[in-house]
Design an enzyme around this catalytic site. Sequence first.
Site, PDB file in Angstrom:
ATOM      1  N   GLU A 293       5.439  34.613 -49.049  1.00 21.71           N
ATOM      2  CA  GLU A 293       4.512  33.491 -48.932  1.00 21.71           C
ATOM      3  C   GLU A 293       4.784  32.412 -49.992  1.00 21.71           C
ATOM      4  OE1 GLU A 293       2.104  32.994 -46.696  1.00 21.71           O
ATOM      5  OE2 GLU A 293       1.440  31.126 -47.644  1.00 21.71           O
ATOM      6  N   ASP A 294       4.969  32.821 -51.233  1.00 20.43           N
ATOM      7  CA  ASP A 294       4.960  31.866 -52.344  1.00 20.43           C
ATOM      8  C   ASP A 294       6.314  31.587 -52.979  1.00 20.43           C
ATOM      9  OD1 ASP A 294       2.260  31.735 -52.007  1.00 20.43           O
ATOM     10  OD2 ASP A 294       1.754  33.077 -53.667  1.00 20.43           O
TER      11      ASP A 294
END
Length: 737
Positions: A75-76
Amino acid sequence: MRQYELVDRVKAYNPHTDEALLNRAYVYAMRAHGSQKRASGAPYISHPLEVAAILTELKLDDATIVAALLHDTIEDTETTREEIDRLFGHDIGQLVDGLTKIQKLDLVSKKAAQAENLRKLLLAIADDVRVLLIKLADRLHNMRTLHFVPEGKRARISEETLEIYAPLAGRMGMQDLREELESLAFQHLMPDAYAAIRHRLDELGPKSGPLIERIENELTQKLAASGIKAQVKGRLKRAYSIWKKMERKSVSFEQLSDLFGFRVIVDSVADCYAALGIVHTTWSSVPGRFKDYISTPKQNDYHSLHTTVVGPGRQRVELQIRTREMDRLAEYGIAAHALYKDEATGQPSDGKVRESNAYAWLRRTVETLAEGENAEEFLEHTKLELFHDQVFCFTPKGRLIALPRNATPIDFAYAVHTDVGDTAVGAKVNGALVPLVSTLRNGDEVEIVRAEGQTPPSAWEAIVVTGKARAAIRRATRAAVRNQYSGLGQQIVERAFERIEKPYSEERLKIALPRLARTSIEDVFAAVGRGEMYSGDVVKAVYPDYREEQAAGAGANLAEGGWFGMKQGQGLVFKVPGAGDGAQENQSAIPIRGIGGDLPVQFAPNGGAVPGDRIVGILTPGTGITIYPIQSPALTAFDDQPERWLDVRWDIDEAHPQRFPAQLHVTVINEPGVLAQVATVIGESDGNIDAISITGKTADFREMIIDIEVWDLRHLSAIISQLKAKPVIHAVTRVNG
Ligand code: MN
């Protein structure tokens, strides 16, 4: 938390852990997140590390711990699913991917996207329940550190926690996790309410410590004296659960009597029931608070016995009695099924926890999701299921009425309008007539059948779960109780005149009022109904010249007026058939409908009475008529007070069935699980257990008294036969106190 501490924690419960794998995952995540920072200013890696640490408390497998360390990488950071798969394997890749998919789901927005988002969430977790466990740990750590997040963002995250994740944790049987999530969300969503309750709890603090300790000690000793080894742990309840109770019951903090909860952990199921028996014989139990979640577990696999007693120092004490295994399940819930099962091989569980009820629910929900075409309908369905503390019902016009769990059509009626509640006589749920005392389910459409001029029976007060209904019933019944007494008095007076064959009219009684020192006929009736004045006195006031001997030839005298023959069972004066006898009812007897009917009625305190029993009434000053089965030995106590005996008959209202109290004396063979069997038989036969107390035990047998509620004598006999059919049950007799 440091990486080596995490590894130590995993090693403590999983000696076969792949230490190198854990370390590789940590190093990978640390590099991937690089210089990213948390809102608190801490390096980002502290977050996945804490999430992994939370999961070690649930003793989860390596794949879950590793996926927790990696959960925010796709995700990051620059990380891809392929890379995770290549470095850590497909199993872990799939877990991280599942978490990535649900990371940005907005579950509380009012948009149509919400339904689709919830669908995605459930699909991801139904695929592998470890995704949910990691997600819940992730949310817990985010909630614990929410105060670092800008204020504007806190409400949405808290709302989502309270609406989706906390109920989901509860639904999966993880009570501790659910409570902590609720508590944190409550602090941020309602800081003032939280601070106020916190303040009151802190004030209680110094006093409550010694009290909790005293109750713990007393309980432990009492149980030990009966040979039950128990671990007793007390605590003040959480601010959020107190707040919810204040809301639900509309009471103030001061009015809350059960602020303390105690957990009694014992070795076996048999000990659970034995401990319950000891608790109930030592302290008086609060009616309606006994719940047997051992013979009937909750949907989320929760097992326990619940009861509330008025304990030491008159303090109301809520008790949960359970075995160590049940306690572990209540804490870990679905995670308990995902634990390492096979310590010898160290095979990780596959996360598919097939044997659990909670997981079965999840699968079912996902299946309906696959069939369902209407996303919003699905959303309603699922959200309703999540809120298992509430039920949502509808009026025939489609108005939504939210009620606490276990609410009845009576609660529903009062929630709609006080007038509707006061005049309710029946209910249709989804078009079918049901008893007003039944429990409503989510999505029920409820139509209240009303009759003008009705008053709610006072017994409803003990049945309803909403404060609004309770207060309204109390108001309405106070007036009705006055009428009940005068109604009873009138029946007694009219029958007294019939018996001596003297004309009676209200005019004659009116003339006699001064002699009775009363101002109105209602007054006289009420006094007779309350047992403050005898019907004989009324007769004498109206016919001052009347002498008892005159009537003797007629076969009835004033004082004993017919009960004599009935009492002796000779049938000379009146025969009193029970309701079960059918045809020849004694129509001049006072009709008995049950609790909450037109008359002030209660049942023999030891043994009760049920329709089908031949019964007599004893006028009890202050409480009305007490109904005894004619075979009850307790009746001899009233032999020398013939004026208190009343001729009564059953008058059962088929349209509004009621349960009646009875007691069983049961002797069982002393072996594990036998008490659960007794409870199950009674439950399956539609009997309602009010209380169980152990009255004696030997090495081979246990004796107990069971208070039950049944529909009638036939029902009671059926339950007795069912019990007798069990090999472990040695003897069953009905108690006639
Ligand atoms: Mn995270």
